[in-house]
Design a protein around this motif. Structure first.
Motif, PDB file in Angstrom:
ATOM      1  N   PRO A   1      10.915  78.296   6.530  1.00  0.00           N
ATOM      2  CA  PRO A   1      10.826  79.737   6.251  1.00  0.00           C
ATOM      3  C   PRO A   1       9.709  80.395   7.070  1.00  0.00           C
ATOM      4  CG  PRO A   1      11.035  78.514   4.195  1.00  0.00           C
ATOM      5  CD  PRO A   1      10.825  77.502   5.294  1.00  0.00           C
ATOM      6  N   ILE A   2       8.587  79.696   7.230  1.00  0.00           N
ATOM      7  CA  ILE A   2       7.544  80.138   8.157  1.00  0.00           C
ATOM      8  C   ILE A   2       7.441  79.065   9.234  1.00  0.00           C
ATOM      9  CG2 ILE A   2       5.095  80.737   8.419  1.00  0.00           C
ATOM     10  CD1 ILE A   2       5.065  81.150   5.324  1.00  0.00           C
ATOM     11  N   GLN A   3       7.664  79.444  10.487  1.00  0.00           N
ATOM     12  CA  GLN A   3       7.638  78.441  11.553  1.00  0.00           C
ATOM     13  C   GLN A   3       6.241  78.279  12.140  1.00  0.00           C
ATOM     14  OE1 GLN A   3      10.928  80.383  13.679  1.00  0.00           O
ATOM     15  NE2 GLN A   3      12.100  78.491  13.441  1.00  0.00           N
ATOM     16  N   VAL A   4       5.510  79.369  12.154  1.00  0.00           N
ATOM     17  CA  VAL A   4       4.163  79.359  12.741  1.00  0.00           C
ATOM     18  C   VAL A   4       3.223  80.138  11.835  1.00  0.00           C
ATOM     19  CG1 VAL A   4       2.772  80.017  14.752  1.00  0.00           C
ATOM     20  CG2 VAL A   4       5.185  79.396  15.059  1.00  0.00           C
ATOM     21  N   VAL A   5       2.063  79.556  11.547  1.00  0.00           N
ATOM     22  CA  VAL A   5       1.066  80.324  10.816  1.00  0.00           C
ATOM     23  C   VAL A   5      -0.177  80.467  11.692  1.00  0.00           C
ATOM     24  CG1 VAL A   5       0.048  78.313   9.649  1.00  0.00           C
ATOM     25  CG2 VAL A   5      -0.171  80.598   8.630  1.00  0.00           C
ATOM     26  N   ILE A   6      -0.751  81.644  11.672  1.00  0.00           N
ATOM     27  CA  ILE A   6      -1.963  81.891  12.455  1.00  0.00           C
ATOM     28  C   ILE A   6      -3.126  82.089  11.487  1.00  0.00           C
ATOM     29  CG2 ILE A   6      -3.067  83.369  14.183  1.00  0.00           C
ATOM     30  CD1 ILE A   6      -0.196  84.308  14.946  1.00  0.00           C
ATOM     31  N   VAL A   7      -4.151  81.261  11.626  1.00  0.00           N
ATOM     32  CA  VAL A   7      -5.308  81.350  10.738  1.00  0.00           C
ATOM     33  C   VAL A   7      -6.533  81.780  11.549  1.00  0.00           C
ATOM     34  CG1 VAL A   7      -6.814  80.076   9.152  1.00  0.00           C
ATOM     35  CG2 VAL A   7      -4.366  79.542   9.252  1.00  0.00           C
ATOM     36  N   PRO A   8      -7.112  82.928  11.224  1.00  0.00           N
ATOM     37  CA  PRO A   8      -8.302  83.392  11.939  1.00  0.00           C
ATOM     38  C   PRO A   8      -9.560  82.727  11.357  1.00  0.00           C
ATOM     39  CG  PRO A   8      -7.655  85.028  10.312  1.00  0.00           C
ATOM     40  CD  PRO A   8      -6.689  83.879  10.171  1.00  0.00           C
ATOM     41  N   ILE A   9     -10.501  82.405  12.232  1.00  0.00           N
ATOM     42  CA  ILE A   9     -11.762  81.825  11.755  1.00  0.00           C
ATOM     43  C   ILE A   9     -12.907  82.705  12.254  1.00  0.00           C
ATOM     44  CG2 ILE A   9     -13.264  79.781  11.875  1.00  0.00           C
ATOM     45  CD1 ILE A   9     -10.543  78.233  12.332  1.00  0.00           C
TER      46      ILE A   9
ATOM     47  N   PRO B   1     -10.648  79.088   5.485  1.00  0.00           N
ATOM     48  CA  PRO B   1      -9.665  78.507   6.411  1.00  0.00           C
ATOM     49  C   PRO B   1      -9.244  77.085   6.012  1.00  0.00           C
ATOM     50  CG  PRO B   1     -11.369  79.639   7.644  1.00  0.00           C
ATOM     51  CD  PRO B   1     -11.797  79.667   6.202  1.00  0.00           C
ATOM     52  N   GLY B   2     -10.194  76.288   5.560  1.00  0.00           N
ATOM     53  CA  GLY B   2      -9.871  74.904   5.182  1.00  0.00           C
ATOM     54  C   GLY B   2      -8.825  74.846   4.077  1.00  0.00           C
ATOM     55  N   TRP B   3      -8.961  75.757   3.138  1.00  0.00           N
ATOM     56  CA  TRP B   3      -7.982  75.838   2.055  1.00  0.00           C
ATOM     57  C   TRP B   3      -6.612  76.196   2.613  1.00  0.00           C
ATOM     58  CZ3 TRP B   3      -4.433  78.965  -0.226  1.00  0.00           C
ATOM     59  CH2 TRP B   3      -4.069  78.670  -1.556  1.00  0.00           C
ATOM     60  N   LYS B   4      -6.610  77.144   3.556  1.00  0.00           N
ATOM     61  CA  LYS B   4      -5.340  77.544   4.170  1.00  0.00           C
ATOM     62  C   LYS B   4      -4.707  76.383   4.938  1.00  0.00           C
ATOM     63  CE  LYS B   4      -6.833  82.363   4.782  1.00  0.00           C
ATOM     64  NZ  LYS B   4      -7.245  83.390   5.763  1.00  0.00           N
ATOM     65  N   PHE B   5      -5.531  75.641   5.682  1.00  0.00           N
ATOM     66  CA  PHE B   5      -5.001  74.496   6.436  1.00  0.00           C
ATOM     67  C   PHE B   5      -4.253  73.558   5.501  1.00  0.00           C
ATOM     68  CE2 PHE B   5      -8.134  74.408  10.292  1.00  0.00           C
ATOM     69  CZ  PHE B   5      -7.828  75.739  10.549  1.00  0.00           C
TER      70      PHE B   5
ATOM     71  N   ILE C   1      -7.559  80.458  15.363  1.00  0.00           N
ATOM     72  CA  ILE C   1      -8.275  81.216  16.399  1.00  0.00           C
ATOM     73  C   ILE C   1      -9.682  81.566  15.915  1.00  0.00           C
ATOM     74  CG2 ILE C   1      -8.159  83.156  18.013  1.00  0.00           C
ATOM     75  CD1 ILE C   1      -5.268  83.558  17.336  1.00  0.00           C
ATOM     76  N   GLY C   2     -10.694  81.085  16.639  1.00  0.00           N
ATOM     77  CA  GLY C   2     -12.083  81.425  16.362  1.00  0.00           C
ATOM     78  C   GLY C   2     -12.669  82.215  17.519  1.00  0.00           C
ATOM     79  N   PRO C   3     -13.875  82.757  17.361  1.00  0.00           N
ATOM     80  CA  PRO C   3     -14.498  83.557  18.422  1.00  0.00           C
ATOM     81  C   PRO C   3     -14.725  82.736  19.701  1.00  0.00           C
ATOM     82  CG  PRO C   3     -15.991  83.269  16.526  1.00  0.00           C
ATOM     83  CD  PRO C   3     -14.697  82.693  16.122  1.00  0.00           C
ATOM     84  N   ARG C   4     -15.110  81.479  19.561  1.00  0.00           N
ATOM     85  CA  ARG C   4     -15.312  80.608  20.719  1.00  0.00           C
ATOM     86  C   ARG C   4     -14.012  80.427  21.498  1.00  0.00           C
ATOM     87  NH1 ARG C   4     -19.567  77.095  20.271  1.00  0.00           N
ATOM     88  NH2 ARG C   4     -19.380  75.755  22.081  1.00  0.00           N
ATOM     89  N   ASP C   5     -12.902  80.262  20.723  1.00  0.00           N
ATOM     90  CA  ASP C   5     -11.602  80.109  21.374  1.00  0.00           C
ATOM     91  C   ASP C   5     -11.297  81.315  22.252  1.00  0.00           C
ATOM     92  OD1 ASP C   5     -11.029  77.661  20.084  1.00  0.00           O
ATOM     93  OD2 ASP C   5     -10.414  78.739  18.277  1.00  0.00           O
ATOM     94  N   LEU C   6     -11.560  82.501  21.683  1.00  0.00           N
ATOM     95  CA  LEU C   6     -11.256  83.715  22.435  1.00  0.00           C
ATOM     96  C   LEU C   6     -12.018  83.741  23.742  1.00  0.00           C
ATOM     97  CD1 LEU C   6     -10.887  86.647  19.900  1.00  0.00           C
ATOM     98  CD2 LEU C   6      -9.163  85.126  20.895  1.00  0.00           C
ATOM     99  N   GLU C   7     -13.324  83.375  23.648  1.00  0.00           N
ATOM    100  CA  GLU C   7     -14.134  83.342  24.874  1.00  0.00           C
ATOM    101  C   GLU C   7     -13.529  82.434  25.923  1.00  0.00           C
ATOM    102  OE1 GLU C   7     -18.184  82.301  23.849  1.00  0.00           O
ATOM    103  OE2 GLU C   7     -18.223  83.951  22.380  1.00  0.00           O
TER     104      GLU C   7
END
Ligand SMILES: [Zn+2]
Ligand SMILES: [Zn+2]
Lengths: 493, 493
Positions: free
Chosen positions: A299-307, A345-349, A363-369
């Motif tokens: 039902p959900i193929q991809v979940v995006i979790v912001p950190i 986020p850990g709970w969401k994972f 996605i975290g701030p470091r990732d964006l950089e």
């Protein structure tokens, strides 16, 4: 949420906990009946949509027949009636009235007893063939190619969520044909449709075969089936397609004028799969962390979790996530951006792992950089960093890869768990220590099959179609009589 | 096929013949239950798909609850139980056995009597609220926004295909909320969804209103409804949305911890539409030639009939038709090219007229020479010649025009058949000679309503929402007491 019992510790407990904790289903206040909760139902809807498409593509139309079968119709096809008589819910009255001795309570009104009892359909051959009688006069009225999505009731004593419930949802195809050959072609065609669906869409490898007489559908001449193997080494019948011969036409006197002007009984098939398949899905792919879903069914193929630590970080991530969501949706990929502030986020994972979401993007701030995201595959639990650039395409490919890879893993497991045996000693040892399918020569008699069943609880799951077509012959490992082909034995759900 | 009885001659006979001859449904061997045949079911599928989309768009998810309701749960909400007790199918036994006095026959096994009887759901508030009890502890668990597609059974004594059957198909939404206000907003929102669907998709104009206490759903605090007017001047309730207050929460003890830390009962709504809407569809649009379908609901939107004398002509026409079919399909328009050789074009014209196909395209050799086709509109029976050039676009526009025009016609009819009355004399005269909705002041008492019902069979169909919001007051035409607003009276299906 509590950690799941591991499969090794207690497979059946693991299964139940998983069904409950993922919110797929639960037991209801009605003995043996389940409540299919939104997450479980969303999976069923995806299955329905794909099957319905496949049925229509092969020329079938949907219709709807009554829930109730009058007893006189129910008993018309004797074998069918005998097969289901012991597990029928029976409606005997049509009204309640106030209980005079118990204000506010109701009792069955004895004056509202039905003249003829109604059986809640355990399957619909009887009601449908009594209807087809009015639809069929001539070969021009044939074939009739109809499917029904419905609930059915079989009063099972020992029930398990999805696998065996007193009420379940299914589809049942019921077709009518002018010739035996055409009916057999239809029976086999629908077996192929089921196999394609279960393998291609659900990622569950199956063996196509024919049931022995003992395991045949009550009222069928031949029952074709697809058999799957669960992780605990037990088999599960995933779908059946029955060649019913002229049995129902004879029971309900359904004749047609042939092209040649003679009168003949109509030939029939029926075929069905049910919510039971969701049990097979769970027990084929899932692990100690929870559900594993093939992308086509998720039902959900991809979940995006912001950190993030602060609003500024959150806003930057949201901007990137929103863009990704849009791109994925335009590709028809279902995606959820979970920016809920109230849980970590850990709970969401853990939550999305439990629920089997095929891909998780963090996605975290470091990732964006660094112009990247962290991607986690649910099936292998592998993590990787993926470039933001072209990410939607990467995800699309990855989902396809997961769909294939899930099937391949299950297929490998199944192949490793088909064991050839030539002696009863070996048979019992494999059954006890390894489980899985046991491939062995069978003398073709119900007596041998029954003795083995009584002694070991293993049944013949099917005679694989490829074995029937083969020419190899041998000796039955139990009776030592000559045998025409090998069959698959297993303990089964 | 036989010509239909005209509507003037016998409206109810016309209706029945139309349902049977179009192959939408027929009576079954089970008292009061119908068989929904493929053509009728295809229309239901279109309705389901659109409603399901609208429910999901407004945040609802599907789930599935048991068919059976144990008697003790059924009777928990007293008003609800009382309302349905007299029309319940009751399961009392779970097994049949061989009749020793009648070989081959079965009887109910007296040893398999249920300890507690099971009611076949007439509606699912009881089973669902007994389930919600386990799902709701805190305001964080709210709202719950669930819909169910299901069959229900109400033991009706006088049944009519689609309009009133012992078993019918429907959807039932069941939502749970933290506040009264939120529940009322939901109730009204779903009424709007129904009105939009019935008007915009089915082309049936409706009045949105509230039921009087007498006509309220058993167990509801308020029943909102949409009411439609049939061609014979009788009203039909097309959908209802109930504000259930805390009645079911109290009956099943469903409390939640509020944000403020207090405990409160949960607020509820339920709402449903059923296969009955297909009856409304037929009786709103159709004519003496058969069904008239709004394009959005038509299983076949366009039929192409070739007219030819020889294979050469047929081939030329087929070439043009095949191209048109492709173009229409790419626009998402469902089209059938009927090149069946065994029946004449005239027979096909009648058949597709009967079945309500919105547009018929006839192509003959002369048409091809002139670069045109003959187009016939089902709703107006108008014929026109249309250029082959750009024909797919012409058809697309025409279908949109028909959708609007069908609604407008029905709307005009409805408006012409709302009559204001100020005296009982007038009321009775309009009811007898004109029919339709009668708009009149009501004193707000059940007594007046009941007297009028007993004397004339007309009931208050609803208090239109716009009348409730208004400030105009007047005098009840019957009791001559002061009245706060006008209501709509009518005889109803
Ligand atoms: Zn394989
Ligand atoms: Zn209007």
């Amino acid at each position: 949420m509590a950690k799941l019992t591991s499969r090794k510790e207690d497979y059946s407990k693991w299964y139940n906990e998983l069904v409950i904790q993922t919110g797929m289903a639960e037991n209801s206040k009605v003995r043996g009946c389940m409540v299919i909760k939104p997450y479980g139902y969303a999976i069923w809807e995806k299955m329905q949509a794909e099957l319905d498409r496949m049925f229509k593509e092969t020329g079938h139309q949907n219709a709807y027949f009554p829930l109730f079968v009058p007893k006189s119709l129910f008993e018309a096809e004797e074998k069918n009636a005998e097969g289901f008589a012991k597990e029928c819910a029976v409606v005997t009255h049509y009204r309640l009235k106030n209980d005079e001795n118990n204000p506010g309570k109701l009792i069955v009104d004895p004056n509202a007893k039905l003249e003829e009892e109604l059986i809640v359909r355990p399957t619909s051959e009887a009601i449908i063939w009594s209807t087809y009688k009015g639809w069929i006069q001539s070969y021009r009225d044939l074939p009739i190619l109809i499917n029904q999505w419905a609930n059915v009731v079989r009063w099972e004593m020992r029930t398990r969520l999805f696998l065996r419930t007193a009420e379940f949802l299914w589809q049942e195809g019921h077709t009518a044909h002018a010739t035996k050959e055409e009916a057999i072609v239809e029976t086999k065609q629908m077996l192929d449709v089921y196999a394609d669906f279960v393998e291609g869409f659900m990622g569950i490898p199956v063996v196509k075969g024919v049931k022995s007489a003992n395991e045949r559908f009550a009222g069928a001449e031949d029952t074709y089936c697809i058999e799957a193997l669960m992780q605990d080494g037990k088999a599960l019948q995933a779908g059946t397609s029955h060649f019913l011969g002229q049995n129902f036409a004879k029971a309900f006197d359904v004749k047609f004028a042939t092209k040649e002007g003679t009168l003949d009984y109509v030939w029939a098939t029926s075929w069905g799969v049910s919510t039971r398949l969701i049990g097979a899905l769970i027990m084929t792919h899932s692990d100690d962390n929870g559900l594993v879903l093939p992308p086509k069914l998720a039902p959900i193929q991809v979940v995006i979790v912001p950190i993030y630590r602060d609003d500024e970080q959150k806003n930057k991530i949201s901007e990137v996530a929103d863009k990704l969501v849009k791109e994925l949706k335009s590709k028809g990929i279902s995606v959820k951006f979970d920016d809920d502030d109230t849980v970590k986020p850990g709970w969401k994972f853990n939550e999305y792992e439990l629920k089997g979401v095929p891909l998780r993007i963090a996605i975290g701030p470091r990732d964006l950089e660094n112009g990247q995201v962290e991607m986690a595959r649910r099936d292998t639990l592998e993590k990787s960093f993926e470039k933001l650039d072209g990410l939607a395409d990467t995800i699309e490919l990855k989902l396809e890869e997961i769909q294939t890879s899930i099937f391949d893993r299950a297929h490998k497991f199944r192949e490793e768990n088909i064991t050839e045996v030539t002696s009863y000693e070996e048979f019992k040892e494999v059954l006890e220590n390894k489980g899985g399918f046991i491939s062995a020569y069978w003398d073709g008699t119900p007596e041998t099959e029954e003795k083995i069943k009584n002694e070991t609880k293993a049944t013949i799951r099917c005679i694989p179609l490829e074995n029937i077509e083969g020419t190899e012959t041998g000796t039955d490992f139990y009776s030592e009589k000559p045998a025409k082909f090998k069959v698959l034995y297993a303990k089964a759900y």
